[in-house]
Design an enzyme around this catalytic site. Structure first.
Site, short mmCIF file in Angstrom:
data_model
loop_
_atom_site.label_atom_id
_atom_site.label_comp_id
_atom_site.label_asym_id
_atom_site.label_seq_id
_atom_site.Cartn_x
_atom_site.Cartn_y
_atom_site.Cartn_z
N GLU A 218 -3.94 7.40 -3.50
CA GLU A 218 -3.36 6.13 -3.05
C GLU A 218 -3.30 5.11 -4.17
O GLU A 218 -4.09 5.14 -5.11
CB GLU A 218 -4.08 5.58 -1.81
CG GLU A 218 -5.55 5.34 -1.96
CD GLU A 218 -6.20 4.82 -0.67
OE1 GLU A 218 -5.71 5.11 0.45
OE2 GLU A 218 -7.21 4.12 -0.78
N TYR B 148 0.85 -1.19 0.00
CA TYR B 148 0.00 0.00 0.00
C TYR B 148 0.88 1.24 0.00
O TYR B 148 1.85 1.32 0.77
CB TYR B 148 -0.89 0.02 1.25
CG TYR B 148 -1.64 1.32 1.43
CD1 TYR B 148 -2.93 1.47 0.94
CD2 TYR B 148 -1.04 2.41 2.07
CE1 TYR B 148 -3.61 2.67 1.08
CE2 TYR B 148 -1.71 3.62 2.21
CZ TYR B 148 -2.99 3.74 1.72
OH TYR B 148 -3.65 4.93 1.85
#
Lengths: 379, 298
Positions: A189, A101
């Site tokens: 993101e 991530y």
């Protein structure tokens, strides 16, 4: 403003990030065609402004083009968190060796864009933060220097021990940062950032939230707005410079200022009622704004009473009073109206209202209690 | 007594000839604020007409730049009414010119601009209030910003709030009940602002005239929780608090960029609990401030 996954990926790609190819379609037949062109297995992913698409069944792996058509049929038209899916992204399914991530948010406490990276990718980052906080590394960027290479490398090595992968991830982070700044994001993101069996670092999913205050100077980003996927009443409100959020109650609220609007909704609840909406007409309001506000509120059949709570500072209460009178003349109200109004030009406003046979109070608690009573009383 | 501004504050207005700037400059001069200069590039040398509290003409000289205005007038505070696209530069111009207090009223400043502005003003030791704030007022002494003067009255209560009109509401209720204020400060609702609750609480704790503090917060972020711990650990003066947004659904933006409930942090319930645990009186309604403050002033 939220961007769709495919839009975020287009932006990332333009900044040099490797993302799998993909096609956005609105019909099952087109999903079939796209899957056939890609050959091999594909992912069909709902393009909707809601998190948790996977859990809601909006992301499916398909072995064949026939299956892609079948899954697209199921996903298109599906409701995810109250929003209807109108587009799906068809993309070749990637072979995945590992998932990470990488995200950036503007952090209030550090007053800077802050990187969050974790080797535990592919899942909800909030969950990782709550359960295993040591698996996330944070880095606040000094915007005057940007994300320097050595800082990006530190983050890269936090994800991968292999120097080639660390370097590739560091590059992706610098590219993500560039995209974040150029797009005026408050959040960006990549989740997951994957390593393929061939050792390539690829952004499999992208998400971007743009600061609404950036849109005036970024017309190319504003043009990405997909009003089709937003609540129509909220789109209408924004076009008239109002902030409107529909709720489930029956007391329609028109207030100036976000803080007072929230406090008014809270007070409706305190006296046993339920607010039908949040509506902030903002400062420097003109009569036209009030007309549009009333139009929005009366469009909601649940509304049984309308409450104005105006504290004039920069807002002139006579402007609001004129707006109320104009709106009611054009479209007589079918539900009771309670007006609370005080502050700048209050005397003029009270006279305008009285001349049209409307009463107003200057006390907030009295007005809220009355509106709750008109809407059917406390429950 | 008061915090941040007083009758000696020498104010300059950036954007003095604009729609909001001119309207509120007139109000500030009429209130008695010492407005010593205005800045509008290209209008240097002209004069802005205003009328003082005594009904006499009190013109304000206009300059092209902040530095020339400061040099000529000794201005030590600035209030900014320029459009959002120019606000970041206006703040940095004032900080570079050596102005000690900068109040930015402008709403809609991109948050990434503020990530550049914040370190710039911090390094120069400047106090920035806002952006997207109503400013501040020390009743009877000076008003900088847009808070209506007539709802305030001098007295012993310090007021600090993240919202504009909600501040007016509470101040109005206090004034109606005969409870006056030392200074009312609106810190603004944006995610990145120059002055936070703790900065104001610290100032009120030091100010001998302030006997109690009223604090209005809202959902989003953790500033109120941090402020609550500060009150518990560092303040002797009583504090009463209110949180707006108890009925707000999670994850929805409610007008203020700051008011977003993200994950578990930032709900009204969480903030109210922090207040209670740290000995802050909790007002359930704006009107409750009156009784809660009264009891603490005795």
């Amino acid at each position: 403003m939220n961007l769709h996954e495919y839009q975020a990926k287009d932006i990332l790609r333009a900044h040099g990030v490797t993302t799998p190819p993909g096609e956005v379609v609105t019909e099952p037949a087109a999903a079939y065609e796209a899957a056939r062109r890609f050959g091999g297995p594909v992912m069909v992913k709902a393009q909707v402004h809601a998190g948790g698409r996977g859990k809601a069944g909006g992301v499916k792996f398909c072995k064949t083009a026939d299956e892609a058509r079948e899954k697209a049929t199921a996903i298109l038209g599906m409701q995810i968190k109250g929003l209807t899916v109108k587009k799906v992204l068809v993309a070749p399914a990637a072979d995945i060796a590992s998932e990470a991530y990488v995200g950036i948010i503007v952090d209030r406490a550090r007053k800077a864009p802050v990187f969050m990276v974790s080797a535990a990718g592919g899942i909800d980052i909030e969950e990782v933060a709550a359960k295993t906080p040591d698996k996330i590394r944070y880095h606040a960027v000094d915007v005057r220097y940007g994300l320097r290479t050595f800082e990006a490398m530190e983050l890269g090595f936090f994800l991968y021990s292999d120097v080639k992968l660390a370097r590739a991830a560091a590059k992706v982070m610098q590219q993500l940062y560039a995209a974040f700044m150029a797009t005026g994001c408050s959040l960006a993101e990549i989740n997951p950032l994957v390593v393929t069996p061939g050792g390539e670092v690829v952004a499999l999913d992208g998400k971007m939230v743009v600061d609404d205050n950036e849109l005036d100077r970024l017309p190319a980003i504003e043009a990405l707005r997909d009003t089709d996927s937003e609540n129509p009443a909220e789109v209408d409100a924004r076009n008239h410079n109002l902030t409107f959020i529909k709720l489930d109650g029956n007391v329609g609220c028109v207030v100036n200022g976000a803080g007072l609007a929230m406090a008014t909704m809270d007070l409706v609840k305190y006296y046993g009622g339920e607010p039908a909406n949040f509506l902030d007409i903002g400062g420097s309001s003109n009569p036209e704004k009030v007309v549009n506000a009333l139009r929005l509120i009366t469009a909601d059949p649940n509304v049984k009473a309308i409450l104005f709570n105006i504290f004039g500072g920069i807002t002139r209460t006579d402007d609001v009073a004129n707006g109320i009178v104009t709106a009611i003349k054009a479209n007589p109200l079918k539900v009771p109206l309670v007006i609370r109004l005080t502050g700048t030009n209050e005397e003029i406003a009270m006279k305008i209202l009285a001349d049209s046979g409307l009463a107003a109070s200057s006390d907030m608690d009295t007005a809220v209690q009355q509106a709750v009573k008109f809407a059917g009383g406390s429950r | 007594m008061s915090v941040f501004i007083n009758r000696d504050t020498r104010l300059l207005v950036q954007g003095i000839t604009g729609r909001d700037g001119s309207f509120h400059t007139k109000q500030m001069v009429e209130y008695g604020t010492r407005v010593v200069a205005g800045v509008t590039p290209g209008k240097g040398g002209q004069q802005f007409d205003a009328v003082g509290p005594d009904g006499k003409a009190a013109g304000v000289p206009i300059f092209n730049t902040v530095s020339s205005a400061v040099q000529a007038t000794g201005a030590n505070a600035s209030v900014i009414y320029v459009p959002p696209a120019f606000a970041a530069d206006a703040i940095m111009e004032a900080a570079a010119a050596g102005v000690a207090l900068i109040v930015c009223i402008t709403e809609g400043v991109p948050v990434l601009d503020m990530t550049r502005v914040y370190p710039f003003v911090k390094e120069r030791g400047v106090r920035l209030l806002g952006p997207n704030c109503p400013g501040l007022i020390s009743p009877g002494e000076s008003k900088v910003g847009i808070i209506p003067g007539r709802i305030c009255t001098p007295g012993p209560v310090g007021v600090v709030s993240r919202s504009g009109t909600l501040t007016y509401e509470v101040v109005y209720q206090l004034t109606r009940a005969g409870i006056g204020q030392t200074t009312c400060v609106g810190i603004g609702g944006d995610p990145i602002n120059g002055t936070n609750f703790i900065d104001c609480l610290e100032a009120f704790e030091r100010d001998p005239a302030t006997k109690a503090v009223a604090m209005m917060g809202e959902i989003g972020g953790t500033d109120e929780q941090d402020a609550a711990r500060y009150v518990r650990d560092h303040m002797k003066k009583p504090v009463v608090g209110f949180i707006a947004g108890q009925t707000a659904p999670p994850g929805r933006r409610m007008g203020h960029a700051g008011a977003i409930i993200s994950g578990s942090a930032g709900t009204a319930a969480e903030k109210i609990e922090a207040f209670e645990q740290c000995g802050i009186g909790v007002a359930r309604r704006p009107i409750d401030f009156v009784e809660l403050i009264k009891a603490r002033l005795k």
